[in-house]
Design an enzyme around this catalytic site. Structure first.
Site, PDB file in Angstrom:
ATOM      1  N   CYS A  57       0.816  -1.224   0.000  1.00 53.38           N
ATOM      2  CA  CYS A  57       0.000   0.000   0.000  1.00 53.38           C
ATOM      3  C   CYS A  57       0.844   1.267   0.000  1.00 53.38           C
ATOM      4  O   CYS A  57       0.351   2.341  -0.339  1.00 53.38           O
ATOM      5  CB  CYS A  57      -0.940   0.008   1.191  1.00 53.38           C
ATOM      6  N   HIS A  95      -3.590   7.375   2.395  1.00 54.40           N
ATOM      7  CA  HIS A  95      -3.911   6.035   1.918  1.00 54.40           C
ATOM      8  C   HIS A  95      -5.309   5.682   2.426  1.00 54.40           C
ATOM      9  O   HIS A  95      -5.646   5.935   3.582  1.00 54.40           O
ATOM     10  CB  HIS A  95      -2.882   5.042   2.453  1.00 54.40           C
ATOM     11  N   ASN A 131      -9.996  -0.161  -0.301  1.00 57.15           N
ATOM     12  CA  ASN A 131      -8.548  -0.021  -0.245  1.00 57.15           C
ATOM     13  C   ASN A 131      -7.952  -0.601  -1.529  1.00 57.15           C
ATOM     14  O   ASN A 131      -7.966  -1.811  -1.727  1.00 57.15           O
ATOM     15  CB  ASN A 131      -8.022  -0.758   0.986  1.00 57.15           C
TER      16      ASN A 131
HETATM   17  N1  ACO Z   1     -18.730  -8.851   8.665  1.00 54.12           N
HETATM   18  C1  ACO Z   1     -19.204  -9.151   9.888  1.00 54.12           C
HETATM   19  N2  ACO Z   1     -18.421  -9.513  10.903  1.00 54.12           N
HETATM   20  C2  ACO Z   1     -17.092  -9.555  10.691  1.00 54.12           C
HETATM   21  C3  ACO Z   1     -16.533  -9.251   9.444  1.00 54.12           C
HETATM   22  C4  ACO Z   1     -17.410  -8.893   8.405  1.00 54.12           C
HETATM   23  N3  ACO Z   1     -16.967  -8.568   7.165  1.00 54.12           N
HETATM   24  N4  ACO Z   1     -15.205  -9.381   9.524  1.00 54.12           N
HETATM   25  C5  ACO Z   1     -14.918  -9.746  10.776  1.00 54.12           C
HETATM   26  N5  ACO Z   1     -16.061  -9.874  11.500  1.00 54.12           N
HETATM   27  C6  ACO Z   1     -16.202 -10.248  12.886  1.00 54.12           C
HETATM   28  C7  ACO Z   1     -15.032 -11.061  13.370  1.00 54.12           C
HETATM   29  O1  ACO Z   1     -15.269 -12.418  13.110  1.00 54.12           O
HETATM   30  C8  ACO Z   1     -14.986 -10.743  14.830  1.00 54.12           C
HETATM   31  O2  ACO Z   1     -15.962 -11.516  15.466  1.00 54.12           O
HETATM   32  P1  ACO Z   1     -15.660 -12.191  16.898  1.00 54.12           P
HETATM   33  O3  ACO Z   1     -15.420 -11.038  17.820  1.00 54.12           O
HETATM   34  O4  ACO Z   1     -16.907 -12.956  17.168  1.00 54.12           O
HETATM   35  O5  ACO Z   1     -14.439 -13.035  16.690  1.00 54.12           O
HETATM   36  C9  ACO Z   1     -15.455  -9.316  14.875  1.00 54.12           C
HETATM   37  O6  ACO Z   1     -16.155  -9.056  13.660  1.00 54.12           O
HETATM   38  C10 ACO Z   1     -14.320  -8.323  14.977  1.00 54.12           C
HETATM   39  O7  ACO Z   1     -14.923  -7.084  15.090  1.00 54.12           O
HETATM   40  P2  ACO Z   1     -14.161  -5.846  15.645  1.00 54.12           P
HETATM   41  O8  ACO Z   1     -13.283  -6.230  16.773  1.00 54.12           O
HETATM   42  O9  ACO Z   1     -15.131  -4.755  15.865  1.00 54.12           O
HETATM   43  O10 ACO Z   1     -13.254  -5.486  14.412  1.00 54.12           O
HETATM   44  P3  ACO Z   1     -12.360  -4.222  14.286  1.00 54.12           P
HETATM   45  O11 ACO Z   1     -12.947  -3.055  14.958  1.00 54.12           O
HETATM   46  O12 ACO Z   1     -10.954  -4.586  14.603  1.00 54.12           O
HETATM   47  O13 ACO Z   1     -12.444  -3.911  12.734  1.00 54.12           O
HETATM   48  C11 ACO Z   1     -11.126  -4.086  10.773  1.00 54.12           C
HETATM   49  C12 ACO Z   1     -11.914  -4.832  11.834  1.00 54.12           C
HETATM   50  C13 ACO Z   1     -12.074  -3.218   9.970  1.00 54.12           C
HETATM   51  C14 ACO Z   1     -10.459  -5.095   9.849  1.00 54.12           C
HETATM   52  C15 ACO Z   1     -10.059  -3.206  11.443  1.00 54.12           C
HETATM   53  O14 ACO Z   1      -9.326  -3.951  12.357  1.00 54.12           O
HETATM   54  C16 ACO Z   1      -9.122  -2.572  10.467  1.00 54.12           C
HETATM   55  O15 ACO Z   1      -9.510  -1.764   9.637  1.00 54.12           O
HETATM   56  N6  ACO Z   1      -7.821  -2.870  10.574  1.00 54.12           N
HETATM   57  C17 ACO Z   1      -6.822  -2.259   9.727  1.00 54.12           C
HETATM   58  C18 ACO Z   1      -6.979  -2.835   8.403  1.00 54.12           C
HETATM   59  C19 ACO Z   1      -6.201  -2.075   7.434  1.00 54.12           C
HETATM   60  O16 ACO Z   1      -6.197  -0.883   7.420  1.00 54.12           O
HETATM   61  N7  ACO Z   1      -5.548  -2.821   6.594  1.00 54.12           N
HETATM   62  C20 ACO Z   1      -4.878  -2.324   5.519  1.00 54.12           C
HETATM   63  C21 ACO Z   1      -3.737  -1.417   5.915  1.00 54.12           C
HETATM   64  S1  ACO Z   1      -2.373  -1.769   5.008  1.00 54.12           S
HETATM   65  C22 ACO Z   1      -2.867  -2.069   3.523  1.00 54.12           C
HETATM   66  O17 ACO Z   1      -3.595  -1.268   3.012  1.00 54.12           O
HETATM   67  C23 ACO Z   1      -2.445  -3.360   2.876  1.00 54.12           C
END
Ligand code: ACO
Length: 323
Positions: free
Chosen positions: A114, A250, A280
């Site tokens: 990224c 980004h 993204n």
């Molecule tokens: N739909 C519904 N539920 C989901 C989904 C989905 N698509 N994906 C995960 N869940 C569930 C999980 O199974 C988990 O359930 P559990 O608690 O029963 O195990 C729960 O949702 C997790 O929820 P949160 O803890 O609220 O998730 P979080 O607030 O951490 O958000 C996210 C997740 C959006 C992925 C966040 O962590 C994030 O954005 N991280 C950074 C990602 C990022 O920016 N990556 C790219 C950067 S670098 C690059 O661009 C390559």
């Protein structure tokens, strides 16, 4: 005469096919509300089966050349930032060079996921400053959909495909003012595709070629590293947020973007946000967002803009650019 690397024109391209959160909710266990509230994403563009990274790169590059009023024969350096090259080799930059009829100058790919586009811009900046290039074409292009596990709801909902491009030239007018890049491979496992050309040979490691991510750790790290990177760009130039017209971040997660804006006290009115419509797009995300805001007239000549990006590696950084 000071040799600046000046942005002469921008372009971008998105595949036609739009996949909404509701479309995804028909295939996997998720909802529009979950995706939008956690990430700010409503839809993403996904390349057609026979559409490849170089196809997206070519469209974006042609638009950037047209906006710069330059022809392929003016270009003496081609860099493509991509995580999803068409082939193992030649580089997508060589494929693009051939498509556009550019010949003879260096052409190569840059891989910093990224952060790839700002890594490519950093290289261009140094080529132009040293006199090695007079007119460079820099592209960030991805078909990230090809390295997603479409059954893994925690990753597949976050990414999309697209391309963005810039033409930069040596000039006595300002362009790129500063660049600060960083990487730390100690975090290689938090965000990765755990296999590749060498390791996939004979399936010795038996790993899948899909993106895996420890979302929460990546989130925390991105907020802290990107906040530091934007502060670094300001401090290195003795500027405050009031001197900056636009932040073009980004586009990984709206909550990461908001946290960085808060950290540097910048109003969200000065932040270019496309994540709702693009998701993204990895190396394409910054030049796509920049091109949109240049074309719709938000970003004006003479304005100062900070780019920032963060991705797998980890690799990240910031740049200050004057249009
Ligand atoms: N739909 C519904 N539920 C989901 C989904 C989905 N698509 N994906 C995960 N869940 C569930 C999980 O199974 C988990 O359930 P559990 O608690 O029963 O195990 C729960 O949702 C997790 O929820 P949160 O803890 O609220 O998730 P979080 O607030 O951490 O958000 C996210 C997740 C959006 C992925 C966040 O962590 C994030 O954005 N991280 C950074 C990602 C990022 O920016 N990556 C790219 C950067 S670098 C690059 O661009 C390559």
């Amino acid at each position: 005469m000071m040799r600046h690397a000046r942005v002469m024109g921008t372009g971008s391209y998105l595949p036609e096919n739009i996949v909404t959160n509701d479309d995804l909710a028909k295939r996997i266990d998720t909802t529009d509300d979950w995706i939008f509230s956690r990430s700010g994403i409503r839809q993403r563009h996904i390349a057609a089966r026979d559409e490849f990274t170089c196809d997206l790169a070519e469209q974006a590059a042609r638009r950037a050349l047209a906006a710069a009023s330059r022809s392929p024969k003016d270009v003496d350096l081609v860099i493509v930032a991509t995580t999803t090259p068409d082939q193992v080799f030649p580089s997508t930059a060589c494929l693009l060079q051939d498509r556009l009829g550019i010949r003879g100058g260096p052409a190569f790919d840059v891989q910093a996921v990224c952060a790839g586009f700002i890594y490519a811009l950093d290289i261009t900046y140094r080529y132009i400053q040293t006199g090695a290039s007079k007119c460079a074409l820099v592209v960030g292009a991805e078909t990230f959909s090809r390295i997603l596990n479409w059954e893994d709801r925690s990753t597949c909902v976050l990414f999309g495909d697209g391309a963005g491009a810039m033409v930069l030239e040596a000039s006595d007018q300002p362009g790129i003012i500063s660049s600060h890049l960083h990487a730390d491979g100690a975090y290689k496992e938090l965000l990765c595709v755990p296999t590749g050309v060498s390791t996939a040979y004979d399936q010795i490691l038996n790993r899948e070629a899909f993106t895996t991510m420890q979302g929460k750790e990546v989130f925390r790290w991105a907020v802290s590293a990107l906040g530091d990177a934007v502060v670094e760009a300001l401090e290195a130039n003795n500027l405050t947020e009031a001197d900056i017209d636009w932040l073009v971040p980004h586009q990984a997660n709206i909550r990461i973007i908001q946290a960085i804006a808060r950290r540097v006290d910048m109003s969200m009115d000065k932040v270019v946000v496309t994540i709702e419509r693009h998701g993204n797009t990895s190396a394409a995300s910054v030049p796509l967002a920049f091109d949109e805001a240049v074309r719709d007239g938000r970003i004006q000549p003479g304005q100062k803009i900070i780019f920032e990006a963060f991705g797998g590696g980890f690799a990240w950084g910031s740049m200050l650019v004057q249009l």
